[in-house]
Scaffold this active site. Structure first.
Site, short mmCIF file in Angstrom:
data_model
loop_
_atom_site.label_atom_id
_atom_site.label_comp_id
_atom_site.label_asym_id
_atom_site.label_seq_id
_atom_site.Cartn_x
_atom_site.Cartn_y
_atom_site.Cartn_z
CE LYS A 262 -21.38 28.98 12.42
NZ LYS A 262 -22.42 30.11 12.33
CG ASP A 267 -19.58 34.38 11.11
OD1 ASP A 267 -18.92 34.85 9.75
OD2 ASP A 267 -20.52 34.18 10.97
CE LYS A 274 -20.74 37.54 11.47
NZ LYS A 274 -22.34 37.50 11.58
CG ASP A 285 -20.16 31.66 14.27
OD1 ASP A 285 -21.27 31.49 14.74
OD2 ASP A 285 -19.97 31.71 13.11
CG ASP A 344 -22.32 37.23 8.12
OD1 ASP A 344 -21.61 36.17 8.57
OD2 ASP A 344 -22.93 37.95 8.67
CD GLU A 346 -20.63 31.73 9.19
OE1 GLU A 346 -21.41 32.50 8.60
OE2 GLU A 346 -20.48 31.38 10.33
NE ARG A 348 -27.93 29.92 6.77
CZ ARG A 348 -28.90 30.79 6.56
NH1 ARG A 348 -29.93 30.90 5.89
NH2 ARG A 348 -28.96 31.60 7.78
N1 BES Z 1 -22.70 33.23 13.45
C1 BES Z 1 -23.68 33.78 12.76
C2 BES Z 1 -25.09 34.30 13.63
C3 BES Z 1 -24.73 34.86 14.77
C4 BES Z 1 -25.03 36.16 14.93
C5 BES Z 1 -24.28 34.27 16.09
C6 BES Z 1 -24.88 36.91 16.15
C7 BES Z 1 -24.40 34.80 17.36
C8 BES Z 1 -24.52 36.26 17.36
C9 BES Z 1 -24.00 33.58 11.42
O1 BES Z 1 -23.05 32.68 10.89
C10 BES Z 1 -24.44 34.62 10.63
O2 BES Z 1 -23.82 35.53 10.43
N2 BES Z 1 -25.74 34.58 10.23
C11 BES Z 1 -26.58 35.60 9.51
C12 BES Z 1 -27.26 35.06 8.56
C13 BES Z 1 -27.83 35.95 7.35
C14 BES Z 1 -26.60 36.46 6.45
C15 BES Z 1 -28.91 35.04 6.68
C16 BES Z 1 -27.28 36.32 10.37
O3 BES Z 1 -27.99 36.08 11.18
O4 BES Z 1 -27.35 37.61 10.29
ZN ZN Z 2 -21.46 32.13 11.85
MN MN Z 3 -21.99 34.53 9.50
#
Ligand code: BES
Ligand code: ZN
Ligand code: MN
Length: 496
Positions: A262, A267, A274, A285, A344, A346, A348
């Site tokens: 990825k 992000d 966020k 990220d 967020d 994104e 996947r």
């Molecule tokens: N890049 C983030 C995941 C992440 C969070 C990595 C904290 C490192 C530290 C990912 O893209 C994300 O934002 N995931 C969301 C998914 C949710 C919106 C279903 C998450 O984990 O909150």
């Molecule tokens: Zn992310």
């Molecule tokens: Mn995200």
């Protein structure tokens, strides 16, 4: 770091510091190495009990020696209990002492009589030293040169012969690659853009011309139909990148491992922005992409006889009037339509397109993806384990075994069928997230599984392990480079 060796004390070169390892015994510390010329200098520290030889204990002695000016007594703990990981930690603590004192030339008496194989012994020592011998780039302007931290430049192994050269060279290859990965992750997100990752891949191609490199421009990404990558990219002022690098050094093998990383270079969350506190480290990220590039670097440098391809979908996830929108539906490369529940989620999306591209064009026999995919993996496993989701017991077990060796622990979570329902959409084939707010890491895995088919696949969620804000053990602050050693080990054990 240069590594040299000499079989005898007499042959050793000048050094700033000589590290002497000790075991912890009932009566105190006992030398773990062959008889040395320093027994007298060391005796008071042992007899007084100032130094006991406990795990990771260090004790500095000044010398007026001609060859070295300081001794560092290093505790390995109880002899019967020494492990590879114990060695990593102990030798990392020795390296940290050297770093604090800004000493750059080290000698080290090789410990003997350990309940370990030679290879394990060298692995523990060298990895402990090298993993911790890294400085993250900083952007400080006014730093006295005496305040600047330095790297240890030379390490001399006393009591070792040349037979270990192949192993040492392989470790050196891995650590060059790890520094490369860590730098990519640590530098500013405004510097490490999708285009920068592309440039890094081109740099690898230049160094290793036998690589087959394909990079898709935005036009080509459109033509190929990677619409989910394009959707995430809509809010960014930087073009997306799609990088494929193929390494083929096993012409007779039918196996080809494809590693997908990825590459979200920042992000922000997109329109589902966020909050403060959730965004400040989001330059990492792209740690999956960084690890995939580093892995390829190490594989090339070590010339492993295997077939490995890396695939990197890359974009920023930014907020803008053009940003892709929650509630809208976008077409994936695979043909499935996806309703965006949350911008967020994104990672996947771009992985789904990369997986389907891989299946269509790259003939993988095995798939592994590395991604900082969910915050939820920290809730499930904390920061000491990578979350794994897989459709294949054998491949997943192989990854777990590799993780035990490198101490990048992998813990498998189940792909629970019943949860699939949470990704049902009224208007599209699938939704990119659930609103239920539970099992976030598993749900992300279930989403990816929809794009994988039957090919053996392991998804590795490295969101909680790729970055350490405070540093720990042999990991200096920030990027850990997790995944590089893990997949190198996987390849060595299963793909050559
Ligand atoms: N890049 C983030 C995941 C992440 C969070 C990595 C904290 C490192 C530290 C990912 O893209 C994300 O934002 N995931 C969301 C998914 C949710 C919106 C279903 C998450 O984990 O909150
Ligand atoms: Zn992310
Ligand atoms: Mn995200």
């Amino acid at each position: 770091m240069k590594i040299s060796s000499t079989p005898h004390w007499e042959g050793r070169k000048k050094a700033d510091l000589l590290v002497l390892p000790f075991f912890q015994d009932k009566k105190g510390a006992v030398a773990a190495f062959a008889k040395d010329p320093f027994a007298k200098a060391v005796a008071p520290s042992l007899q007084s009990g100032d130094f006991k030889g406990k795990k990771e204990e260090t004790h500095l002695i000044h010398l007026n020696g001609k060859v070295e000016s300081r001794l560092l007594l290093l505790g390995l703990g109880k002899k019967e209990e020494v492990t590879v990981e114990g060695l990593r930690r102990a030798f990392a603590s020795a390296l940290k002492v050297a770093q604090k004192l800004r000493l750059q030339k080290l000698s080290l008496a090789l410990p003997l009589h350990l309940p370990l194989k030679e290879e394990e012994l060298f692995t523990g020592i060298i990895e402990g030293m090298m993993l911790s011998n890294y400085l993250a780039p900083d952007y400080k302007n006014k730093l006295e040169s005496s305040e600047r931290q330095l790297l240890v430049e030379e390490l001399q192994l006393v009591g070792a012969n040349k037979e270990h050269k192949a192993l040492v060279d392989e470790k050196l290859a891995i650590f060059q690659a790890l520094a490369f990965t860590r730098d990519l992750v640590n530098r500013n997100a405004d510097e490490v853009t999708p285009q920068y990752l592309e440039k890094a891949a081109r740099g690898l191609k230049k160094k290793f011309p036998h690589l087959k490199l394909t990079t898709l421009s935005k036009k080509e990404i459109e033509k190929e139909g990677l619409h989910l990558l394009l959707a995430v990219n809509q809010g960014s002022d930087k073009d997306p990148a799609f990088i494929v690098a193929e390494y083929s050094k096993a012409p007779r093998s039918k196996q080809r491992l494809v590693v997908i990383g990825k590459g979200v270079t920042y992000d922000s969350g997109g329109l589902n922005l966020k909050p403060t506190g959730g965004m400040e480290t989001m330059r990492y990220d792209m740690a999956g992409a960084g690890a995939a590039l580093g892995l390829l670097y190490a594989v090339c440098e070590a010339a492993l006889p295997c077939n490995v391809t890396i695939v990197i979908p890359s974009t920023e996830n930014s907020i803008d009037a053009k940003s892709y929108k929650p509630g809208d539906v976008y077409q994936s490369h695979s043909g499935k339509s996806v309703e965006i529940g949350n911008t967020d989620a994104e990672g996947r999306l771009i992985l789904a397109d990369a997986l389907s591209y891989t299946l269509k064009h790259l003939k993988p026999t095995h798939l592994v993806d590395l991604a900082t995919l969910t915050g939820a993996v920290r809730i499930a496993l904390g920061s000491e384990a990578i979350g794994a989701l897989s459709n294949n017991d054998e491949l997943c077990r192989a990854v777990e075994e590799a993780g035990k060796k490198t101490f990048e622990r992998v813990w498998r979570l189940p792909l629970i069928e019943e949860y699939k329902e949470q990704l049902k959409s009224d208007i599209a084939d699938i939704k990119n997230c659930s609103t239920k707010g539970e099992a976030g890491t598993i749900i992300a895995g279930i989403f990816l599984e929809e794009f994988v088919g039957k090919t053996p696949w392991v998804h590795l969620d490295i969101a909680s392990t790729a970055f350490t804000p405070e540093g720990k053990r042999y990991y200096p602050k920030y990027a850990t480079g997790v995944g590089v050693r893990l997949l190198f080990e996987l390849i060595k054990n299963n793909f050559i």
